[in-house]
Design a protein around this motif. Structure first.
Motif, PDB file in Angstrom:
ATOM      1  N   VAL A 195       7.756  -6.159  23.291  1.00  0.00           N
ATOM      2  CA  VAL A 195       8.197  -7.554  23.420  1.00  0.00           C
ATOM      3  C   VAL A 195       8.275  -8.206  22.035  1.00  0.00           C
ATOM      4  CG1 VAL A 195       7.517  -9.851  24.236  1.00  0.00           C
ATOM      5  CG2 VAL A 195       7.391  -7.894  25.778  1.00  0.00           C
ATOM      6  N   VAL A 196       7.259  -7.907  21.190  1.00  0.00           N
ATOM      7  CA  VAL A 196       7.254  -8.419  19.815  1.00  0.00           C
ATOM      8  C   VAL A 196       8.481  -7.911  19.062  1.00  0.00           C
ATOM      9  CG1 VAL A 196       6.038  -8.389  17.605  1.00  0.00           C
ATOM     10  CG2 VAL A 196       4.750  -8.665  19.720  1.00  0.00           C
ATOM     11  N   MET A 197       8.832  -6.633  19.238  1.00  0.00           N
ATOM     12  CA  MET A 197       9.996  -6.068  18.559  1.00  0.00           C
ATOM     13  C   MET A 197      11.284  -6.760  18.989  1.00  0.00           C
ATOM     14  SD  MET A 197       8.585  -3.853  16.668  1.00  0.00           S
ATOM     15  CE  MET A 197       6.916  -4.486  16.765  1.00  0.00           C
ATOM     16  N   ILE A 198      11.417  -6.969  20.290  1.00  0.00           N
ATOM     17  CA  ILE A 198      12.630  -7.615  20.802  1.00  0.00           C
ATOM     18  C   ILE A 198      12.715  -9.051  20.300  1.00  0.00           C
ATOM     19  CG2 ILE A 198      13.855  -8.344  22.886  1.00  0.00           C
ATOM     20  CD1 ILE A 198      12.545  -5.946  24.322  1.00  0.00           C
ATOM     21  N   ALA A 199      11.571  -9.749  20.296  1.00  0.00           N
ATOM     22  CA  ALA A 199      11.540 -11.110  19.759  1.00  0.00           C
ATOM     23  C   ALA A 199      11.899 -11.110  18.281  1.00  0.00           C
ATOM     24  CB  ALA A 199      10.161 -11.735  19.973  1.00  0.00           C
ATOM     25  N   ALA A 201       9.051  -4.535  13.559  1.00  0.00           N
ATOM     26  CA  ALA A 201       9.213  -5.962  13.273  1.00  0.00           C
ATOM     27  C   ALA A 201       8.045  -6.511  12.473  1.00  0.00           C
ATOM     28  CB  ALA A 201       9.349  -6.734  14.593  1.00  0.00           C
ATOM     29  N   GLY A 202       6.823  -6.163  12.896  1.00  0.00           N
ATOM     30  CA  GLY A 202       5.649  -6.696  12.207  1.00  0.00           C
ATOM     31  C   GLY A 202       5.502  -6.162  10.803  1.00  0.00           C
ATOM     32  N   TYR A 203       5.706  -4.862  10.631  1.00  0.00           N
ATOM     33  CA  TYR A 203       5.495  -4.221   9.323  1.00  0.00           C
ATOM     34  C   TYR A 203       6.642  -4.526   8.361  1.00  0.00           C
ATOM     35  CZ  TYR A 203       4.163  -0.636   5.942  1.00  0.00           C
ATOM     36  OH  TYR A 203       3.773   0.012   4.794  1.00  0.00           O
ATOM     37  N   ALA A 204       7.871  -4.229   8.755  1.00  0.00           N
ATOM     38  CA  ALA A 204       9.014  -4.385   7.848  1.00  0.00           C
ATOM     39  C   ALA A 204       9.234  -5.841   7.448  1.00  0.00           C
ATOM     40  CB  ALA A 204      10.279  -3.827   8.499  1.00  0.00           C
ATOM     41  N   SER A 205       8.912  -6.767   8.326  1.00  0.00           N
ATOM     42  CA  SER A 205       9.084  -8.183   8.008  1.00  0.00           C
ATOM     43  C   SER A 205       7.989  -8.692   7.081  1.00  0.00           C
ATOM     44  CB  SER A 205       9.076  -9.023   9.289  1.00  0.00           C
ATOM     45  OG  SER A 205       7.786  -9.016   9.876  1.00  0.00           O
ATOM     46  N   GLY A 206       6.882  -7.944   6.968  1.00  0.00           N
ATOM     47  CA  GLY A 206       5.756  -8.364   6.145  1.00  0.00           C
ATOM     48  C   GLY A 206       4.714  -9.166   6.895  1.00  0.00           C
ATOM     49  N   ARG A 207       5.017  -9.590   8.110  1.00  0.00           N
ATOM     50  CA  ARG A 207       4.099 -10.435   8.875  1.00  0.00           C
ATOM     51  C   ARG A 207       2.811  -9.695   9.213  1.00  0.00           C
ATOM     52  NH1 ARG A 207       3.205 -15.553   9.379  1.00  0.00           N
ATOM     53  NH2 ARG A 207       5.472 -15.863   9.322  1.00  0.00           N
ATOM     54  N   GLU A 208       2.931  -8.443   9.645  1.00  0.00           N
ATOM     55  CA  GLU A 208       1.761  -7.657  10.033  1.00  0.00           C
ATOM     56  C   GLU A 208       0.889  -7.342   8.816  1.00  0.00           C
ATOM     57  OE1 GLU A 208       1.077  -3.123  11.582  1.00  0.00           O
ATOM     58  OE2 GLU A 208       2.714  -4.251  12.488  1.00  0.00           O
ATOM     59  N   LEU A 209       1.512  -6.983   7.686  1.00  0.00           N
ATOM     60  CA  LEU A 209       0.758  -6.678   6.464  1.00  0.00           C
ATOM     61  C   LEU A 209       0.000  -7.897   5.970  1.00  0.00           C
ATOM     62  CD1 LEU A 209       3.390  -4.510   4.578  1.00  0.00           C
ATOM     63  CD2 LEU A 209       1.125  -3.751   5.288  1.00  0.00           C
ATOM     64  N   TRP A 210       0.651  -9.044   5.974  1.00  0.00           N
ATOM     65  CA  TRP A 210       0.003 -10.267   5.489  1.00  0.00           C
ATOM     66  C   TRP A 210      -1.116 -10.708   6.424  1.00  0.00           C
ATOM     67  CZ3 TRP A 210      -0.350 -11.969   0.916  1.00  0.00           C
ATOM     68  CH2 TRP A 210      -0.767 -13.280   0.646  1.00  0.00           C
ATOM     69  N   GLN A 211      -0.978 -10.388   7.717  1.00  0.00           N
ATOM     70  CA  GLN A 211      -2.003 -10.744   8.698  1.00  0.00           C
ATOM     71  C   GLN A 211      -3.318 -10.016   8.402  1.00  0.00           C
ATOM     72  OE1 GLN A 211      -1.129 -12.777  11.450  1.00  0.00           O
ATOM     73  NE2 GLN A 211      -3.206 -12.837  12.254  1.00  0.00           N
ATOM     74  N   PHE A 212      -3.229  -8.771   7.923  1.00  0.00           N
ATOM     75  CA  PHE A 212      -4.421  -7.948   7.725  1.00  0.00           C
ATOM     76  C   PHE A 212      -4.851  -7.836   6.267  1.00  0.00           C
ATOM     77  CE2 PHE A 212      -3.260  -6.669  11.947  1.00  0.00           C
ATOM     78  CZ  PHE A 212      -4.450  -6.331  12.560  1.00  0.00           C
ATOM     79  N   PHE A 213      -3.913  -7.827   5.337  1.00  0.00           N
ATOM     80  CA  PHE A 213      -4.258  -7.569   3.947  1.00  0.00           C
ATOM     81  C   PHE A 213      -4.265  -8.851   3.113  1.00  0.00           C
ATOM     82  CE2 PHE A 213      -2.492  -3.202   5.041  1.00  0.00           C
ATOM     83  CZ  PHE A 213      -3.744  -2.683   5.279  1.00  0.00           C
ATOM     84  N   GLY A 214      -3.412  -8.969   2.115  1.00  0.00           N
ATOM     85  CA  GLY A 214      -3.464 -10.137   1.236  1.00  0.00           C
ATOM     86  C   GLY A 214      -4.301  -9.846   0.004  1.00  0.00           C
ATOM     87  N   GLU A 215      -5.086 -10.818  -0.442  1.00  0.00           N
ATOM     88  CA  GLU A 215      -5.891 -10.662  -1.654  1.00  0.00           C
ATOM     89  C   GLU A 215      -7.029  -9.659  -1.451  1.00  0.00           C
ATOM     90  OE1 GLU A 215      -7.289 -14.430  -2.945  1.00  0.00           O
ATOM     91  OE2 GLU A 215      -5.295 -15.210  -3.442  1.00  0.00           O
ATOM     92  N   GLU A 216      -7.397  -8.993  -2.544  1.00  0.00           N
ATOM     93  CA  GLU A 216      -8.518  -8.046  -2.581  1.00  0.00           C
ATOM     94  C   GLU A 216      -8.385  -6.952  -1.513  1.00  0.00           C
ATOM     95  OE1 GLU A 216     -12.340  -9.904  -2.694  1.00  0.00           O
ATOM     96  OE2 GLU A 216     -11.699 -11.494  -4.053  1.00  0.00           O
TER      97      GLU A 216
END
Length: 337
Positions: free
Chosen positions: A94-98, A19-34
């Motif tokens: 729980v995050v996946m189910i949510a 859920a976190g990775y495929a949705s992009g939420r987890e990537l944006w939480q850690f990465f982003g610019e630079e």
């Protein structure tokens, strides 16, 4: 070698791409610019970590993660990480189910009904045990990877903006370590469960290098795509939908289904890590244990998908740095011994 290696590679990626990775939420939480260097570091560190964990699992012929933890961090710390992994797997599932419930809302399915349906499907796969999960991963993960890469590349070409890759500006490079550390616990939990099924070190190399390179490439393309819609992301619970709004409605439906598959495989991996550890202490069937665990999880899903990721994932990323360090030092320490 190649068949078994690819099978384990898809199992690793099914654990990672949730859920976190495929949705992009987890990537944006850690990465982003630079973050170009951060993603490169993640690719290298993740491949090494996969190899070390699978090698220990193979040597120990493990069926759950406790023997692997004892080798990595010693008997005393293994007790701490034993509890931490159980808690981590519980909360992230729980995050996946949510995430599954939030995604099903796209099809006008109420959140409460969505999480109930999703939990039932997760429990269903454990009727066939671990082999059933591996078979599902081998089928759906390649489809998911192809679909996700195709959409992201089409978006970048359609948007017409160049990738913002400047190697002289890489201030976010430490995120490569914390992002890898975040994903270490599920990796240990799932890979340790199949230690007795690994037949040779060659398939470990195929699985570890292949999963690292694929995840690194997808992470880079995904991060660059999200940067193109950075101003719109606060409006979306699932960042992927900010990209999909530029596509026809049918593409939204297809990617929503693929997103559900990604969430599903990671939720199954999380439950697998828990039930293999708990079932070692009793004779209760795996499918019955999984049902009980999923029932306990449902009330916690109402905290919210984005809130759960923003609160829990950075904390886990920091706590797991010690375990990540132990994994990276293991080849040197083992050779010294």
């Amino acid at each position: 070698m190649w068949g078994s290696g690819l099978k384990w590679m898809f199992l690793i990626m099914g654990t990672m791409i949730g859920a976190g990775y495929a949705s992009g939420r987890e990537l944006w939480q850690f990465f982003g610019e630079e973050s170009g260097l951060a993603i490169l570091l993640f690719t290298i560190i993740f491949s090494i970590s996969c190899y070390v964990v699978m090698l220990i699992s193979y040597e120990q012929k493990s069926e759950h993660f406790q023997p692997v933890l004892k080798v990595l961090v010693g008997k005393r710390w293994s007790i701490v990480y034993d509890l931490l992994i159980l808690f981590y797997l519980f909360t992230t599932t729980v995050v996946m189910i949510a995430g599954g419930g939030a995604t099903l809302q796209t099809f006008q399915i109420p959140f409460s009904m969505g999480i109930s349906l999703f939990s039932a499907l997760v429990a269903l796969i454990f009727i066939k045990g671990i082999k059933g999960m591996i078979q599902v991963n081998s089928i759906v993960i390649p489809v998911l990877i192809i679909g996700l890469i195709a959409v992201l590349l089409m978006f970048m070409l359609k948007n017409g903006n160049p990738w913002a890759l400047t190697w002289t500006s890489q201030a976010n490079w430490p995120a490569g370590f914390t992002f890898t550390a975040l994903n270490i616990l599920p990796l240990v939990a799932v890979m340790a469960a199949i230690g007795r099924d690994i037949k040779s070190k060659k398939e470990i190399v195929v699985a570890s290098v292949g999963s690292g390179l694929l995840l690194g490439a997808i992470s880079f393309i995904y991060n660059e795509s999200l940067m193109q819609v950075a101003n719109e992301l606060p409006l979306y619970e699932i960042p992927l939908f900010a990209i999909l709004k530029y596509f026809p409605y049918i593409m939204l439906v297809i990617m929503t289904i693929l997103l559900l598959i990604a969430i599903y495989t990671t939720a199954v991996s999380g439950v697998l890590g828990i039930v293999t550890r708990i079932s070692n202490q009793n004779r209760i069937p795996i499918w019955l244990t999984s049902c009980f665990i999923l029932i306990l999880m449902i009330p916690f899903t109402y905290i919210g998908f984005a809130n759960l990721i923003s609160i829990l994932y950075p904390i886990y990323g920091l706590l797991n740095l010690y375990l990540l360090t132990a994994i990276l030092l293991y080849p040197f320490m083992n050779r010294y011994k």
